[in-house]
Design an enzyme around this catalytic site. Structure first.
Site, PDB file in Angstrom:
ATOM      1  N   GLU A 184      30.153  56.313  35.251  1.00  0.00           N
ATOM      2  CA  GLU A 184      30.767  56.113  33.933  1.00  0.00           C
ATOM      3  C   GLU A 184      31.635  57.303  33.522  1.00  0.00           C
ATOM      4  O   GLU A 184      31.674  57.674  32.352  1.00  0.00           O
ATOM      5  CB  GLU A 184      29.699  55.829  32.869  1.00  0.00           C
ATOM      6  CG  GLU A 184      28.942  54.542  33.116  1.00  0.00           C
ATOM      7  CD  GLU A 184      28.108  54.092  31.905  1.00  0.00           C
ATOM      8  OE1 GLU A 184      27.925  54.886  30.970  1.00  0.00           O
ATOM      9  OE2 GLU A 184      27.659  52.931  31.902  1.00  0.00           O
ATOM     10  N   GLU A 253      26.057  47.347  36.177  1.00  0.00           N
ATOM     11  CA  GLU A 253      24.975  47.411  35.180  1.00  0.00           C
ATOM     12  C   GLU A 253      25.105  46.265  34.195  1.00  0.00           C
ATOM     13  O   GLU A 253      25.979  46.286  33.339  1.00  0.00           O
ATOM     14  CB  GLU A 253      25.009  48.732  34.402  1.00  0.00           C
ATOM     15  CG  GLU A 253      24.696  49.944  35.241  1.00  0.00           C
ATOM     16  CD  GLU A 253      24.598  51.230  34.418  1.00  0.00           C
ATOM     17  OE1 GLU A 253      24.487  51.162  33.181  1.00  0.00           O
ATOM     18  OE2 GLU A 253      24.659  52.300  35.051  1.00  0.00           O
TER      19      GLU A 253
END
Ligand SMILES: *[C@@H]1O[C@H](CO)[C@@H](O)[C@H](O)[C@H]1NC(C)=O
Ligand SMILES: *[C@@H]1O[C@H](CO)[C@@H](O)[C@H](O)[C@H]1NC(C)=O
Ligand SMILES: *[C@@H]1O[C@H](CO)[C@@H](O)[C@H](O)[C@H]1NC(C)=O
Ligand SMILES: *[C@@H]1O[C@H](CO)[C@@H](O)[C@H](O)[C@H]1NC(C)=O
Length: 847
Positions: A184, A253
């Site tokens: 991320e 995710e």
């Protein structure tokens, strides 16, 4: 004791000391549509499980339950802080035995997605970075910074090399099909300017240069370079477009729940919405979806991130913190996965779906190789080699819809997707939950083979005589307790002193108060206060040995009134961390304790700048340092019986002994009567505990699955402590001496390294039948075991002989016990399922 009971005793124990080749070696590549595994495009369901959030004893069952739930892949992060506790000293044992974990995944026939990071976020202490990293001179994390890049590369290479040495990559016959570098970073990149962009390129090249031979992803990284696949994370990822048209749509995710903070509510994501999100993803061209988390588990020890994340990492996942199926979530998703699998041939055959608008908020996506060339009608259905599969969606949040698709009518509940593996019959709708809701039977047993030690700061005023009768206590000194104290002028940064070896740091100084100050306070009614610009996470203020105030918060201003006596006053500040920051830019600078000015206000001659004074520092607690919670040390430590009239005291250690509950069901400890502290069982650190209460409001009475989810929707537990139950893994309840004596009692000659399976019925019950026994590669889980390709034919007779008619029995898990190796070179498991019955009654009946 919280005792979750199952009628059967089911155990599977692995005999893992075997060199492994789990699959025929295969290559993994990709195109715009999917990952290509051994030459075939695949639609993949992945289950997120973080190995250190469970014990190795739990891993086989968690993996088996994932497989049974329809997973093809297990996904995990790699936890740098656990693997390199001190720079250059690696640790790969116990809960950090990543090689064993990967091998268990391979042995079960599943693939593995290894997300190395090594920054992982993960609500893990310091985002997975070892805290020593911040002490490297000149270091700036996650940017184009030479000291950081050197450390990062060394660790990533260490992990890739380890996996290659152990032959765990797909092309070596291992389960690893994909890796991840960074995590991320797209959310942070702009904070680092041009250097951030350079860093992304460097990280990509560095990873590719390690020769792992499988694809790499970067998640939430729209500028992922070259052959690195940019992947999506979120509650919904349908419609995600990778940054090049030769990259597949991957969802690393899928947040199927959320984490919780001390004093927060408990989040829940309804399974109808979760199934909708997954179905929409595959409907609109997605090809790999991972549940974050499929099993969340527990932040044992001081591993939880923060600040303020609780010890449980249940995450509202399909497998709960204890390893039990969470229904209807697990079952509904299992049905969904089965429906998607029925569509897989059509999904992989088509290069893209054919879109049909069915209504204002209704749409179909049809997968068939025939659609584009020959028009959309039924004559080709059945003729098409790869078949035809369709998804019909109603994205209206409120209303059901009736639609016509290829001449047939379908009714679609609001916010739902129907799956038609043959383009005609609906086998699954995301809003219609068929899975059963399970009821866990909770039994309260109270507690001698295991010791609980709890270090507790504020005992509740209510004295529960029963529960406390058998407790022993030990006072923790307030303030400096060892030769390791040191004195310097000024206020030091908390982490610079503790190095995170403990949550606690004592700061002690003396404050002189004159007659003038006393009369000034009396006359002016002004009260002196300690004033701090900014503080995290917990501050306790002691004057002359008495606690006078507590402040809790994340970088909050402190104005805490204090009372001094005339003359010299002993002034003690205790700062505590409750999980280090795991998210954000410039983590190396974040620190803990105090920021800005620290002063005493309200004195006659003006404020006293406390940073000009001389301070004595002491890291940690005496009990922590002497490890009084271990089996070896606790007896030496001078415990006293807890007297019921004793005043509740701050800073006390407590211990008690309890019997391990019989059976194999998960065990939990209720710490709802304690305040805040940490707890250990047999020397194992089960985590921090705290009874902070969630806000009274903000919980919905009815959870409506319809519409986009966020973590505040459908939360529960308002007005109650966020966490009261704490998981004690079964394997931690066996004191080592008990295990050792069993080895000596055993009928078979096994050496100390051999694992053994231990079955025990409730008191008064005996094993009346062995329902299943297989030494080899048994499949399935409790009550659904079946023999695998490898099976020792004498399994049942060996187990029956050892166990039938007994209350408990032990069987060594080794080739020796089963008269030879039933399949060379394969990791073998012993799975046993036994039925317990009460023995025939002996006695007289009165007529
Ligand atoms: C995998 O790809 C490499 C490089 O193209 C090739 O040498 C190797 O034979 C392939 N392995 C398999 C099992 O297909
Ligand atoms: C339906 O498909 C068949 C076979 O591909 C084709 O011959 C026919 O013209 C199609 N009909 C329509 C109405 O498109
Ligand atoms: C603190 O350190 C000093 C200097 O090393 C030492 O003399 C003193 O005994 C220590 N205090 C305690 C309580 O051990
Ligand atoms: C922590 O210590 C380092 C080196 O000892 C120093 O450079 C740094 O400024 C300290 N950090 C703070 C916030 O005091």
């Amino acid at each position: 004791m919280h005792h979750l009971r199952c009628l059967f005793l089911c155990l599977a124990i692995q005999f893992a000391a075997v060199a492994a080749e789990f699959f025929k070696p295969f290559n993994v590549t990709y195109d715009h549509r999917a990952l290509i595994i051994d030459g075939n495009r695949r639609m993949l369901i992945s289950a997120g499980i973080h190995y250190p959030r469970a014990t190795p004893e739990m891993w086989p069952d968690l993996i088996a339950k994932s497989k049974e739930g329809g997973a093809d892949v297990i996904q995990t992060y790699v936890f740098w802080s656990g693997h390199e506790p001190q720079r250059g000293q690696y640790y790969f044992e116990g809960r950090y035995d990543i090689v064993k974990f990967v091998k268990l995944v391979g042995a079960s026939g599943l693939y593995l997605h290894l997300r190395i990071g090594p920054y992982v976020c993960a609500e893990w202490n310091f985002g997975g970075f070892p805290v020593w990293l911040r002490d490297i001179p000149g270091i700036v994390f996650r940017t184009d910074n030479a000291p950081f890049k050197e450390e990062m590369q060394r660790f990533v290479k260490k992990i890739v090399d380890l996996m290659r040495e152990e032959k765990l990559f797909s092309w070596q016959g291992g389960p690893i099909i994909m890796l991840q570098i960074e995590n991320e970073y797209g959310n942070m990149e702009s904070s680092y300017g041009q250097r951030g962009k350079e860093y992304v390129k460097w990280a990509a090249n560095m990873a590719l240069g390690l020769g792992a031979g499988v694809p790499w992803v970067m998640c939430k990284q729209v500028d992922a370079p070259g052959s690195i696949i940019d992947a999506c994370n979120g509650y919904y990822c349908d419609g995600y477009k990778p940054n090049a048209n030769n990259k597949p749509v991957l969802w690393t995710e899928d947040w199927d729940g959320w984490y919780a903070s001390w004093g927060g509510r408990l989040p829940h994501r309804p399974v109808e919405d979760l199934a909708f999100a997954v179905a929409r993803f595959f409907q609109r061209g997605g090809s790999f979806q991972n549940y974050y988390m499929y099993f969340g588990g527990t932040n044992f020890g001081r591993t939880s991130g923060g600040p303020f994340y609780i010890t449980s990492y249940d995450y509202d996942a399909p497998i709960d913190e204890y390893g039990l199926l969470s229904e209807p979530k697990w079952g509904h998703l299992k049905d969904l996965h089965a429906a998607i699998k029925l569509c897989e041939p059509a999904l992989v055959a088509a290069d893209s779906p054919h879109y049909i608008k069915l209504g204002p908020k209704q749409e179909a996506h049809v997968y068939s190789t025939e659609v584009h060339t020959k028009g959309l009608n039924f004559t080709w259905i059945g003729k098409s080699q790869s078949g035809c599969s369709a998804f019909l969606a109603n994205i209206d949040e409120h209303k059901a819809a009736s639609v016509t698709f290829l001449g047939q009518k379908y009714s679609l509940p609001p916010w739902s997707v129907s799956i038609l593996p043959d383009c005609r019959n609906v086998v699954f709708n995301t809003a219609k939950v068929g899975a059963q809701t399970s009821i866990k039977i909770v039994k309260f047993d109270l507690p001698p083979s295991s010791a609980v030690s709890a270090q507790k700061q504020f005992i509740s005023k209510k004295k529960n005589s029963d529960a406390m009768k058998s407790w022993m206590t030990l006072e923790e000194p307030i303030g400096v307790w060892s030769e390791n104290n040191f004195t310097v002028r000024g206020i030091l940064e908390h982490l610079n002193v503790t190095k995170d070896h403990s949550d606690y740091l004592w700061h002690r100084t003396r404050i002189f108060v004159s007659d003038d100050d006393i009369s000034f306070w009396e006359e002016s009614k002004i009260s002196p206060a300690i004033t701090i610009d900014s503080m995290r996470d917990v501050l306790r203020v002691f004057v002359n040995g008495q606690l006078t105030g507590s402040v809790i918060g994340h970088w909050v201003k402190v104005v805490q009134p204090v009372r001094f006596l005339k003359g010299y006053n002993d002034f003690l500040l205790l700062t505590q961390t409750v999980g280090l920051q795991n998210y954000g830019a410039f983590l190396e600078k974040d620190g803990a304790g105090f920021r800005g000015q620290v002063k005493l206000t309200g004195f006659k001659n003006g404020d006293i700048d406390l940073s000009t004074l001389s301070w004595t520092y002491q890291v940690g607690l005496k009990g922590e340092f002497f490890k009084i919670y271990t089996i070896e040390e606790n007896e030496k430590s001078g415990w006293a019986e807890l007297s019921l009239d004793a005043d509740p005291s701050t800073f006390t250690w407590y211990k008690t002994y309890f019997d391990s509950p019989a059976g194999t069901d998960p065990v939990a400890l209720n710490l709802g009567s304690m305040g805040k502290g940490q707890a250990w069982v047999n020397g194992h650190h089960i985590g921090r505990y705290w009874t902070r209460v969630a806000p009274k409001d903000g919980c919905q009475e009815i959870c409506d699955y319809r519409g986009a989810y966020n973590s505040d929707k459908c939360s529960t537990n308002c007005g109650k402590p966020t966490q009261t139950w704490y998981h004690i893994p079964r394997s931690w309840l066996q004191a080592s001496k008990v295990v050792r004596s069993r080895f000596l009692d055993g009928k078979v000659a096994v050496n100390d390294l051999t694992p053994e399976i231990h079955l025990q019925c409730q008191d008064g019950f005996i094993m009346s039948s062995i329902e299943f026994a297989s030494y080899g590669t048994p499949q399935g889980s409790c009550q659904k075991f079946s023999e695998g390709n490898c099976h020792a034919s004498n399994s049942l007779s060996i187990v029956s002989e050892a166990c039938l008619g007994k209350n408990s029995c032990s069987i060594g898990v080794s080739n020796l016990v089963f008269g030879g190796d039933p399949c060379r070179g394969i990791v073998k498991t012993l799975a046993v399922e036994a039925r317990c019955r009460s023995p025939p009654a002996v006695g007289f009946s009165q007529l």
